[in-house]
Design a protein around this motif. Structure first.
Motif: not given
Ligand code: ADP
Ligand code: MG
Length: 702
Positions: A35, A49, A160-162, A168
């Protein structure tokens, strides 16, 4: 906490490793790295997000498409479906008021098994995600799913963005650990008085609240990215951006240049030749330029104005001034076609005045180019028009003192850098064709002074624009012949797309043949393509201008700079293939005479929704400004005017085009922090350096 102990500064520069955080092993660290997260500090800047409100889930019947929502419902079914090669995991839930389908498109075996095991039918779950709909039914794709009884006291939970293979829960836990360890030691580089002025919290607290929202927070506002914590992060980013622009501008202003202040004999002579008067806007633009060029600091000015507002003339007069003062001046265009067009516009003026002007493009034959290049070195020729590429790489000037850059939206702050290396420190005039929203001009041109030409030369009439489909073709033919019968002329434009250039060229020639032989055998029709030699093009254009041709079939070479007041109808074939600005520019070729003008957009079959929207915008307005706004909406800020290619610094938190208020606060704050002679405090300077590429702030480049 306002001013942390100095030793924690090392967190920022060196970075605590992810593995040093309790609970994070090598495996998680490696996944986080995909990420883009390498240090603990990176982790706390990974913003959620979205947020789910576990205390107050919404009724399924109350959620709307497009919204980020948390709903609570009972599992009705879990099933796997196959659509050709794709598998989908579908979980249907209901809360008695409505039904929503949860879908996963990428999932492993274990995932399906664990869902079936953990959530048998009847289990109450909370699902959070963006709501979409498919043939009228509500869906959520890849939602965050937990058992309702798991909600641990509820509250607002970050999502959150994954990345692949990371859940998550894992990210959430890792961030939680990092933020609780680090938040008190995060240093805020924005001076407290500036934050106070706009009621912005400090950075550490903002990060903490973004990762661990208070129950009292408004989840809608969090989801819009509009909380004061978000604002603090956005502001910091915009401030860093503005400081970079100011530093760059200061760098530019620290150079010295040769002042240009001629008596003005040449421009007087030119103005006497012109069959029209300068507009008030042109005069004031020329005053701006004269003031700038008379100083011993190089001019850095943007000249913006709609298509056809007469920028080329303004730029040319500035060039004449440099010329009269004994210097050389150059006008650079992004493509050969545009360079040639400027050359065609300017040549007749130069001819009348007996001043030589040279064209410099890659397509010229070698002998002519060599000759022009040597006259640039010797100083024998003072005025040049050419392409960016050629001029930057090849040309050596004797005493270049003015560079006019025709940007046509293709360049930004960063691209301009390379251009200034010729000559001592020449004056710069940048032309851009469309009045753009202020927030955008701040982004693209924040290091330039701005002059706007906001007035069209007299006698222009708005162009009526019609959208015709294939079934209207004979109606179009009728319009064309009526126009010609009335003694006027017609442009028919065919798009030339680079990828299929050859095919398109054939299509354009075929079309011209078809018109000549079958549709209008009794009319005189010229064909103009970009591939023709300059002289040939000139001949065709000349004949059209002189009225020998009644119709000109052309590929997009007429985009800029062709002036035939007797042409009052333009037909654009496959109008859907053109961008908004191209259409706007093309259409600007008609509407220059006294008669009412029309532009017919021929729409090809199977056009996309976006293309249809473009055509609609063009048919509804003649204003470049409105078109710019619409383009911003249709394409989104990232693609707008090719901002992305323009080499903008990247924004992680702020959307510089939407946050006009924050942007202007940031501008003021930057001016306050960086007074004319002062320097920037080292921490902030480091931030600026991190955002801006080195050569922007480096003395060695333009
Ligand atoms: P822009 O570059 O802003 O799109 P141009 O400089 O190509 O516009 O000008 C378009 C046309 O208008 C040119 O043919 C130019 O000669 C003509 N023009 C420029 N200034 C005036 C004026 N003040 N009055 C009438 N026509 C003008
Ligand atoms: Mg122009």
């Amino acid at each position: 906490m306002e001013r942390p102990a100095p030793e924690v500064e090392s967190i920022r520069s060196e970075g605590m490793q992810l593995q040093e955080l309790p609970g994070i092993g090598n495996r998680t660290a490696a996944r986080l790295e995909s990420l883009g997260i390498k240090t603990a500090l990176d982790l706390i800047f990974l913003l959620p997000r979205a947020y789910q409100d576990r205390t107050n889930p919404q009724h399924i019947s109350a959620v709307a498409e497009g919204q980020f929502a948390t709903v609570c419902g009972q599992i009705m079914s879990v099933s796997e479906r196959r659509y050709r090669t794709r598998r989908t995991l579908e979980v249907m839930i209901t809360d008695g008021h409505g039904v929503i389908l949860l879908k996963w498109f990428r999932f492993g075996r274990w995932f399906k098994a664990s869902i079936e095991k953990r959530y048998p039918p009847g289990t109450e779950v909370l699902a959070s995600g963006r709501v979409t709909s498919f043939s009228g039914n509500l869906e959520m794709h890849h939602p965050d799913l937990i058992e309702a009884s798991d909600r641990k006291g509820g509250g607002i939970v970050p999502v959150y963005p994954l990345a692949e293979g990371i859940s998550q829960q894992t990210v959430r836990k890792a961030v939680q650990t990092a933020i609780s360890t680090l938040w008190t030691s995060v240093r805020d580089e924005i001076p407290a008085d500036i934050r106070k002025k706009h009621d912005l919290p400090n950075l550490g607290e903002s990060l903490l609240r973004l990762h661990e929202p208070l129950d009292s927070e408004d989840v809608q506002i969090l989801n819009l990215g509009a909380s004061r914590w978000h604002k603090r992060l956005k502001f910091g980013e915009l401030l860093t951006f503005q400081l970079g622009l100011l530093l760059r501008r200061r760098l530019l202003d620290s150079r010295s240049s040769h002042p240009v202040s001629p008596e003005g004999l040449m421009e007087e002579q030119l103005i006497r030749f012109l069959p029209f008067d300068l507009t008030r806007s042109q005069i004031s633009a020329l005053e701006d330029a004269a003031r700038d060029m008379a100083r011993n600091v190089p001019m850095h000015r943007l000249l913006q104005g709609d298509v056809g507002s007469g920028k080329t003339l303004v730029a040319f007069i500035a060039m004449l001034r440099a010329c009269e003062s004994g210097y050389q001046a150059v006008m650079m265009a992004p493509t050969e076609v545009l360079a040639e067009q400027h050359f065609r516009t300017i040549s007749p003026w130069c001819e009348k005045m007996g001043i030589p002007v040279a064209l410099l493009t890659g397509h010229m034959d070698r002998r002519h180019r060599a000759e022009a290049l040597s006259k640039a070195v010797s100083g024998e020729i003072r005025l040049f028009i050419g392409t960016h590429a050629l001029i930057q790489e090849r040309v050596k000037f004797r005493n270049l003192n003015l560079v006019v850059v025709d940007e046509q939206h293709r360049f930004g702050v960063l691209q301009r850098l390379a251009l200034a290396r010729k000559g001592a420190s020449p004056h710069f005039l940048v032309m851009t064709a469309t009045p753009i929203p202020r927030s955008l001009s701040m982004v693209l041109y924040g290091d330039l002074d701005i002059t706007t030409i906001d007035e069209m030369p007299a006698g222009r009439t708005p162009v009526e624009t019609l959208i015709f489909g294939e079934s209207d073709r004979s109606r179009m033919h009728l319009r064309v012949s009526r126009e010609v019968a009335a003694g006027r002329q017609v442009f028919i434009v065919y798009p030339l797309v680079e990828e299929s250039e050859k095919m398109d060229l054939n299509a354009a020639s075929e079309m011209a043949e078809n018109y000549r032989k079958r549709i209008f055998p009794h009319l005189r029709i010229g064909l103009l393509t970009g591939r023709m030699a300059s002289r040939e093009k000139d001949t065709v254009m000349e004949r059209f201008r002189a009225g020998e041709y009644q119709i000109l079939v052309s590929t997009t070479v007429i985009e800029v700079g062709v002036d035939v007041p007797n042409a009052n109808l333009m037909v654009i074939e496959h109008a859907e293939r053109f961008g908004l600005f191209q259409l706007h520019q093309l259409r600007g070729r008609v509407g220059r005479g006294r008669n009412r003008s029309t532009c017919i957009l021929m729409e090809g079959p199977n056009i996309s929704g976006e293309a249809r929207l473009r055509l609609k915008v063009i048919s509804q307005t003649n204003s470049g400004f409105d078109i710019a706004e619409a383009d911003l909406k249709i394409r989104g800020p990232g693609d707008f005017l090719g901002v992305r290619q323009a080499g903008m610094p990247e924004f992680r938190f702020a959307n510089p085009l939407r946050e006009a208020d924050l942007m202007s606060w940031a501008r003021d704050a930057a001016l306050q922090m960086l007074p004319m002679s002062g320097t920037l405090e080292s921490g902030m300077l480091e931030e600026v350096r991190r955002m801006w590429p080195e050569d922007v702030l480096n003395t060695a480049s333009g």
